[in-house]
Design a protein around this motif. Structure first.
Motif, PDB file in Angstrom:
ATOM      1  N   ALA A 277       0.831  -1.207   0.000  1.00  0.00           N
ATOM      2  CA  ALA A 277       0.000   0.000   0.000  1.00  0.00           C
ATOM      3  C   ALA A 277       0.865   1.256   0.000  1.00  0.00           C
ATOM      4  O   ALA A 277       0.581   2.222  -0.729  1.00  0.00           O
ATOM      5  CB  ALA A 277      -0.926  -0.005   1.210  1.00  0.00           C
ATOM      6  N   VAL A 278       1.929   1.242   0.813  1.00  0.00           N
ATOM      7  CA  VAL A 278       2.839   2.398   0.867  1.00  0.00           C
ATOM      8  C   VAL A 278       3.537   2.588  -0.472  1.00  0.00           C
ATOM      9  O   VAL A 278       3.613   3.710  -0.994  1.00  0.00           O
ATOM     10  CB  VAL A 278       3.878   2.209   1.996  1.00  0.00           C
ATOM     11  CG1 VAL A 278       4.972   3.272   1.894  1.00  0.00           C
ATOM     12  CG2 VAL A 278       3.209   2.279   3.360  1.00  0.00           C
ATOM     13  N   TRP A 279       4.032   1.496  -1.046  1.00  0.00           N
ATOM     14  CA  TRP A 279       4.718   1.569  -2.346  1.00  0.00           C
ATOM     15  C   TRP A 279       3.772   2.105  -3.417  1.00  0.00           C
ATOM     16  O   TRP A 279       4.147   2.961  -4.221  1.00  0.00           O
ATOM     17  CB  TRP A 279       5.244   0.188  -2.723  1.00  0.00           C
ATOM     18  CG  TRP A 279       6.178   0.185  -3.892  1.00  0.00           C
ATOM     19  CD1 TRP A 279       7.530   0.267  -3.868  1.00  0.00           C
ATOM     20  CD2 TRP A 279       5.811   0.099  -5.285  1.00  0.00           C
ATOM     21  NE1 TRP A 279       8.052   0.241  -5.145  1.00  0.00           N
ATOM     22  CE2 TRP A 279       7.008   0.138  -6.039  1.00  0.00           C
ATOM     23  CE3 TRP A 279       4.601   0.001  -5.965  1.00  0.00           C
ATOM     24  CZ2 TRP A 279       7.033   0.081  -7.425  1.00  0.00           C
ATOM     25  CZ3 TRP A 279       4.615  -0.052  -7.360  1.00  0.00           C
ATOM     26  CH2 TRP A 279       5.820  -0.019  -8.070  1.00  0.00           C
ATOM     27  N   SER A 280       2.531   1.605  -3.421  1.00  0.00           N
ATOM     28  CA  SER A 280       1.540   2.030  -4.417  1.00  0.00           C
ATOM     29  C   SER A 280       1.171   3.500  -4.238  1.00  0.00           C
ATOM     30  O   SER A 280       1.012   4.237  -5.218  1.00  0.00           O
ATOM     31  CB  SER A 280       0.277   1.168  -4.308  1.00  0.00           C
ATOM     32  OG  SER A 280       0.578  -0.195  -4.522  1.00  0.00           O
ATOM     33  N   PHE A 281       1.052   3.925  -2.982  1.00  0.00           N
ATOM     34  CA  PHE A 281       0.730   5.331  -2.704  1.00  0.00           C
ATOM     35  C   PHE A 281       1.833   6.250  -3.221  1.00  0.00           C
ATOM     36  O   PHE A 281       1.552   7.289  -3.832  1.00  0.00           O
ATOM     37  CB  PHE A 281       0.532   5.537  -1.201  1.00  0.00           C
ATOM     38  CG  PHE A 281       0.369   6.975  -0.802  1.00  0.00           C
ATOM     39  CD1 PHE A 281      -0.811   7.652  -1.059  1.00  0.00           C
ATOM     40  CD2 PHE A 281       1.401   7.654  -0.163  1.00  0.00           C
ATOM     41  CE1 PHE A 281      -0.963   8.989  -0.698  1.00  0.00           C
ATOM     42  CE2 PHE A 281       1.252   8.984   0.201  1.00  0.00           C
ATOM     43  CZ  PHE A 281       0.067   9.651  -0.072  1.00  0.00           C
TER      44      PHE A 281
ATOM     45  N   ALA B 232       7.525   6.101 -13.486  1.00  0.00           N
ATOM     46  CA  ALA B 232       6.360   5.434 -12.898  1.00  0.00           C
ATOM     47  C   ALA B 232       5.936   4.238 -13.742  1.00  0.00           C
ATOM     48  O   ALA B 232       5.592   3.170 -13.207  1.00  0.00           O
ATOM     49  CB  ALA B 232       5.208   6.421 -12.755  1.00  0.00           C
ATOM     50  N   LEU B 233       5.970   4.392 -15.062  1.00  0.00           N
ATOM     51  CA  LEU B 233       5.620   3.286 -15.953  1.00  0.00           C
ATOM     52  C   LEU B 233       6.602   2.126 -15.795  1.00  0.00           C
ATOM     53  O   LEU B 233       6.198   0.956 -15.719  1.00  0.00           O
ATOM     54  CB  LEU B 233       5.621   3.773 -17.402  1.00  0.00           C
ATOM     55  CG  LEU B 233       5.313   2.716 -18.479  1.00  0.00           C
ATOM     56  CD1 LEU B 233       3.929   2.127 -18.264  1.00  0.00           C
ATOM     57  CD2 LEU B 233       5.417   3.337 -19.879  1.00  0.00           C
ATOM     58  N   PHE B 234       7.884   2.465 -15.702  1.00  0.00           N
ATOM     59  CA  PHE B 234       8.903   1.429 -15.502  1.00  0.00           C
ATOM     60  C   PHE B 234       8.704   0.743 -14.152  1.00  0.00           C
ATOM     61  O   PHE B 234       8.899  -0.478 -14.026  1.00  0.00           O
ATOM     62  CB  PHE B 234      10.302   2.032 -15.584  1.00  0.00           C
ATOM     63  CG  PHE B 234      11.410   1.019 -15.464  1.00  0.00           C
ATOM     64  CD1 PHE B 234      11.851   0.340 -16.588  1.00  0.00           C
ATOM     65  CD2 PHE B 234      11.992   0.744 -14.243  1.00  0.00           C
ATOM     66  CE1 PHE B 234      12.862  -0.608 -16.485  1.00  0.00           C
ATOM     67  CE2 PHE B 234      12.997  -0.206 -14.125  1.00  0.00           C
ATOM     68  CZ  PHE B 234      13.438  -0.876 -15.250  1.00  0.00           C
TER      69      PHE B 234
ATOM     70  N   ALA C 241      11.075   2.627  -0.186  1.00  0.00           N
ATOM     71  CA  ALA C 241       9.996   1.628  -0.267  1.00  0.00           C
ATOM     72  C   ALA C 241      10.371   0.523  -1.249  1.00  0.00           C
ATOM     73  O   ALA C 241      10.116  -0.663  -0.992  1.00  0.00           O
ATOM     74  CB  ALA C 241       8.689   2.297  -0.681  1.00  0.00           C
ATOM     75  N   THR C 242      10.984   0.897  -2.372  1.00  0.00           N
ATOM     76  CA  THR C 242      11.411  -0.097  -3.358  1.00  0.00           C
ATOM     77  C   THR C 242      12.500  -0.992  -2.781  1.00  0.00           C
ATOM     78  O   THR C 242      12.510  -2.215  -3.009  1.00  0.00           O
ATOM     79  CB  THR C 242      11.922   0.592  -4.636  1.00  0.00           C
ATOM     80  OG1 THR C 242      10.886   1.418  -5.175  1.00  0.00           O
ATOM     81  CG2 THR C 242      12.330  -0.431  -5.684  1.00  0.00           C
ATOM     82  N   ALA C 243      13.421  -0.400  -2.009  1.00  0.00           N
ATOM     83  CA  ALA C 243      14.469  -1.191  -1.361  1.00  0.00           C
ATOM     84  C   ALA C 243      13.852  -2.204  -0.388  1.00  0.00           C
ATOM     85  O   ALA C 243      14.309  -3.353  -0.300  1.00  0.00           O
ATOM     86  CB  ALA C 243      15.440  -0.273  -0.628  1.00  0.00           C
ATOM     87  N   CYS C 244      12.806  -1.788   0.329  1.00  0.00           N
ATOM     88  CA  CYS C 244      12.117  -2.697   1.259  1.00  0.00           C
ATOM     89  C   CYS C 244      11.444  -3.838   0.498  1.00  0.00           C
ATOM     90  O   CYS C 244      11.475  -4.995   0.940  1.00  0.00           O
ATOM     91  CB  CYS C 244      11.078  -1.928   2.077  1.00  0.00           C
ATOM     92  SG  CYS C 244      11.778  -0.799   3.292  1.00  0.00           S
ATOM     93  N   VAL C 245      10.841  -3.523  -0.640  1.00  0.00           N
ATOM     94  CA  VAL C 245      10.195  -4.554  -1.463  1.00  0.00           C
ATOM     95  C   VAL C 245      11.244  -5.552  -1.958  1.00  0.00           C
ATOM     96  O   VAL C 245      11.020  -6.777  -1.936  1.00  0.00           O
ATOM     97  CB  VAL C 245       9.453  -3.919  -2.656  1.00  0.00           C
ATOM     98  CG1 VAL C 245       8.989  -5.000  -3.630  1.00  0.00           C
ATOM     99  CG2 VAL C 245       8.261  -3.108  -2.167  1.00  0.00           C
TER     100      VAL C 245
END
Length: 218
Positions: free
Chosen positions: A8-12, A61-63, A191-195
């Motif tokens: 949810a955080v990443w998407s936001f 964002a698309l990438f 957030a991407t690093a966490c994912v």
């Protein structure tokens, strides 16, 4: 499975990046339209930089969407995304700093711009700010409109104070907003690093589970 909160955080943050891109792109296009005062304060290079930044945000964002849709075992595109975000961050800082630096030399910069304005443009500026000339009523003033009366013109203050004041507010708002975009990029990077870390962890546990015969951990 990656936690719903992290997703949810990443998407936001992805939505925030898209919104920032749209705002930057739309304002960059709108501010290119003819407007004497705005075109004097916001240069063509500024609007071009805004459009370029907006396009960069939207492409990133698309990438990011393509990267996040890859299987958990494939984190390469997410790593590439974070390197792209580093580059985008450098772009944002460069643009913001360029605009900020311009606010430090407004008086001399607008003096040079005033000198190259046509008499009609100067009359419009004098009428807008109710002033005459740049530094005073004898400094490249055009005695028409508000300054048609010579006595009024000679006793009137120059336009540099209201002009640079208006420019200062506008440019400060712009570079503050640009630096604000950097906040989104930093959080999106984290957030991407966490994912990535969570996906690597899940894959490691999956392989361990497979070696144990798929019985899982107690």
């Amino acid at each position: 499975m990656i936690s719903r909160k992290l997703v949810a955080v990443w998407s936001f943050l992805l939505v925030c990046l898209v919104a920032a891109g749209i705002v930057s792109l739309v304002l960059g296009i709108l501010w290119k339209q003819p407007d004497l005062l705005r075109n004097l304060i916001i240069s063509t290079s500024d609007t071009t930089a805004g459009i370029a930044m907006g396009v960069t945000f939207l492409v990133t964002a698309l990438f990011a969407i393509i990267a996040i849709l890859q299987p958990n075992a494939n984190t390469m595109l997410l790593h590439v995304l974070n390197w792209i975000l580093v580059g985008v961050g450098l772009e944002v800082v460069s643009i913001g700093t360029f605009i900020w630096y311009y606010t430090l030399t407004e008086m001399s910069d607008f003096d040079a711009l005033w000198l190259v304005q046509s008499p009609d443009n100067i009359v419009q500026l004098q009428d807008i700010f109710q002033c005459c000339g740049y530094f005073n009523g004898t400094d490249h003033a055009v005695y028409q409109g508000f300054c048609a009366n010579m006595a009024t013109a000679m006793n009137n203050t120059g336009c540099f104070v209201p002009l640079t004041g208006d420019a200062d507010v506008t440019l400060n708002n712009i570079f503050t907003t640009v630096y604000g975009f950097m906040f989104i990029i930093i959080l999106f990077f984290l957030a991407t690093a966490c994912v990535i870390n969570k996906r690597v962890e899940l894959e490691r546990f999956k392989r361990i589970d497979e070696k144990r015969g798929g019985t899982g951990f107690v």
